[in-house]
Design an enzyme around this catalytic site. Structure first.
Site, PDB file in Angstrom:
ATOM      1  N   HIS A  67       0.833  -1.216   0.000  1.00  0.00           N
ATOM      2  CA  HIS A  67       0.000   0.000   0.000  1.00  0.00           C
ATOM      3  C   HIS A  67       0.859   1.254   0.000  1.00  0.00           C
ATOM      4  O   HIS A  67       1.834   1.344   0.747  1.00  0.00           O
ATOM      5  CB  HIS A  67      -0.954   0.001   1.210  1.00  0.00           C
ATOM      6  CG  HIS A  67      -2.081  -0.974   1.038  1.00  0.00           C
ATOM      7  ND1 HIS A  67      -1.897  -2.338   1.087  1.00  0.00           N
ATOM      8  CD2 HIS A  67      -3.398  -0.772   0.756  1.00  0.00           C
ATOM      9  CE1 HIS A  67      -3.058  -2.936   0.855  1.00  0.00           C
ATOM     10  NE2 HIS A  67      -3.980  -2.008   0.651  1.00  0.00           N
ATOM     11  N   GLN A  85      -5.598   6.549  -6.136  1.00  0.00           N
ATOM     12  CA  GLN A  85      -5.670   7.984  -6.446  1.00  0.00           C
ATOM     13  C   GLN A  85      -7.055   8.546  -6.082  1.00  0.00           C
ATOM     14  O   GLN A  85      -7.177   9.573  -5.430  1.00  0.00           O
ATOM     15  CB  GLN A  85      -5.405   8.168  -7.954  1.00  0.00           C
ATOM     16  CG  GLN A  85      -5.656   9.568  -8.504  1.00  0.00           C
ATOM     17  CD  GLN A  85      -4.579  10.574  -8.083  1.00  0.00           C
ATOM     18  OE1 GLN A  85      -3.430  10.198  -7.908  1.00  0.00           O
ATOM     19  NE2 GLN A  85      -4.967  11.826  -7.887  1.00  0.00           N
TER      20      GLN A  85
END
Ligand code: 2AL
Length: 176
Positions: A67, A85
């Site tokens: 991550h 995003q």
């Protein structure tokens, strides 16, 4: 498209669509494909959970390490995955003041130094204030507790990513 369509997907098609339900871990999706036919979309998620739970501690830490940092370098450089995003944008992390960004960077660094993996939280279920609060509070936890919380957050992220795929791609579930 419905569950029948998903059940008849080749593994290439399944990976194309569900490959990033766990951030940068398409191996999990590739493994879950073998569990077809699914009788509900919840079974896809169950397969992901069982795969994760079968991993040793180092494997679970590895998932967390896939991550990206929240408001980290990849957000600035535009190299995040599409999903990440959007999640970070929705949490308000693309419009931080420079002071907020500095504070988050400092806390992220302290967190990684202490635990050896990044702070993970389901950004779509938070906003920048909650993220800062949680990050400061979770820094005080023991590593074993943080591993559990982090993996739980990964599962929440996965759940919302599956929901998103179902809504966006008209893969509306007949049964969830
Ligand atoms: C993320 C991410 O990329 N999306 C999300 O919900 N959380 N990353 C993180 N370190 O928590």
């Amino acid at each position: 498209m419905n569950l029948d369509a998903v059940n008849s997907m080749s593994y290439e098609q399944f990976l194309d669509i569900f490959g990033n339900i766990i951030e940068k871990c398409p191996i999990i999706t590739a493994a879950v494909w073998s569990r077809r036919p699914f009788s509900s979309f919840g079974e896809v998620e169950d397969g992901v959970h069982e795969f994760i739970e079968s991993l040793p501690i180092s494997g679970k830490e590895g998932i967390l390490r896939c991550h990206p940092d929240l408001a980290g370098r990849e957000l600035t450089s535009g190299t995040l995955t599409m999903e990440s995003q959007e999640e970070q944008r929705r949490a308000g992390l693309t419009s931080l003041t420079s002071q907020e960004r500095e504070r988050l960077t400092l806390l992220n660094t302290q967190y990684k130094e202490k635990f050896g993996f990044p702070f993970v939280i389901c950004a779509k279920m938070a906003d920048k204030d909650k993220i800062m609060r949680e990050l400061s509070a979770r820094l005080q936890n023991d590593p074993s507790v943080e591993l559990l919380i982090g993996i739980d957050e990964v599962k929440k992220i996965c759940h919302l990513r599956i929901q998103d795929i179902l809504c966006k791609g008209s893969l509306l579930p007949t049964k969830l």
